[in-house]
Design a protein around this motif. Structure first.
Motif, PDB file in Angstrom:
ATOM      1  N   GLN A  93       0.770  -1.076   0.020  1.00 45.07           N
ATOM      2  CA  GLN A  93      -0.238   0.085  -0.106  1.00 45.07           C
ATOM      3  C   GLN A  93       0.806   1.028  -0.122  1.00 45.07           C
ATOM      4  O   GLN A  93       2.013   1.245   0.735  1.00 45.07           O
ATOM      5  CB  GLN A  93      -0.870  -0.039   1.261  1.00 45.07           C
ATOM      6  N   HIS A 114      -3.161   0.513  -3.786  1.00 48.78           N
ATOM      7  CA  HIS A 114      -2.873  -0.975  -3.503  1.00 48.78           C
ATOM      8  C   HIS A 114      -2.020  -1.428  -4.540  1.00 48.78           C
ATOM      9  O   HIS A 114      -2.637  -1.214  -5.693  1.00 48.78           O
ATOM     10  CB  HIS A 114      -4.058  -1.687  -2.806  1.00 48.78           C
ATOM     11  N   TYR A 154      -8.658  -5.474  -1.222  1.00 48.92           N
ATOM     12  CA  TYR A 154      -8.030  -4.203  -1.927  1.00 48.92           C
ATOM     13  C   TYR A 154      -8.393  -3.414  -2.832  1.00 48.92           C
ATOM     14  O   TYR A 154      -8.008  -2.304  -3.222  1.00 48.92           O
ATOM     15  CB  TYR A 154      -6.337  -4.671  -2.111  1.00 48.92           C
TER      16      TYR A 154
END
Length: 156
Positions: A93, A114, A154
């Protein structure tokens, strides 16, 4: 003549993002990929932006819109707010602020992005593609896992 500074702000372009853009090197971290993607926006390198997006998302990208946004703005700097290179074994991230001028005023695009690493290469997970996911389908990153056990958390 001095070397051109890299749009991402780290070093000269030749020593920073250019080898990635030319395909002679790969990003070693998600943060390095983020920096190279910012530079690609600044330099209107749309093919690089597509190629560094998760494999299963590339066909859903609106390349004309990406190119228009890239060209319409004057990119003025990148600020990495924070990064976590190990959300999982293959996920990372990066929170960043991309500074630009839209022709009218200075703006900042603040994002928490992400990334996934597959076959030794980092890819951006684009949360803006309008794709529908079935939790039992193969993951968009190419890992061979079901999406629910890989990238789903994500990109939602």
């Amino acid at each position: 003549m001095s070397e051109q500074n890299c749009p991402c702000g780290l070093a000269s372009y030749a020593m920073c993002c250019q080898p990635l853009h030319l395909g002679v090197a790969q990003a070693q971290t998600a943060q390095q990929l983020m920096r190279s993607r910012y530079s690609a926006f600044a330099l209107e390198q749309i093919d690089y932006l597509v190629a560094t997006t998760a494999l299963g998302q590339q066909s859903a990208l609106d390349q004309a819109a990406i190119a228009a946004w890239s060209k319409a703005n004057q990119w003025s700097g990148l600020e990495i707010v924070r990064h976590n290179e190990q959300l999982s074994k293959q996920h990372a991230q990066v929170e960043f602020k991309a500074h630009y001028h839209d022709g009218t005023q200075a703006r900042t695009h603040h994002e928490l992005s992400h990334f996934v690493q597959h076959a030794g290469q980092w890819y951006f997970l684009d949360p803006t593609t309008e794709q529908q996911w079935a939790m039992k389908q193969p993951c968009i990153c190419g890992s061979g896992k079901k999406i629910k056990h890989c990238c789903a958390v994500y990109i939602n």
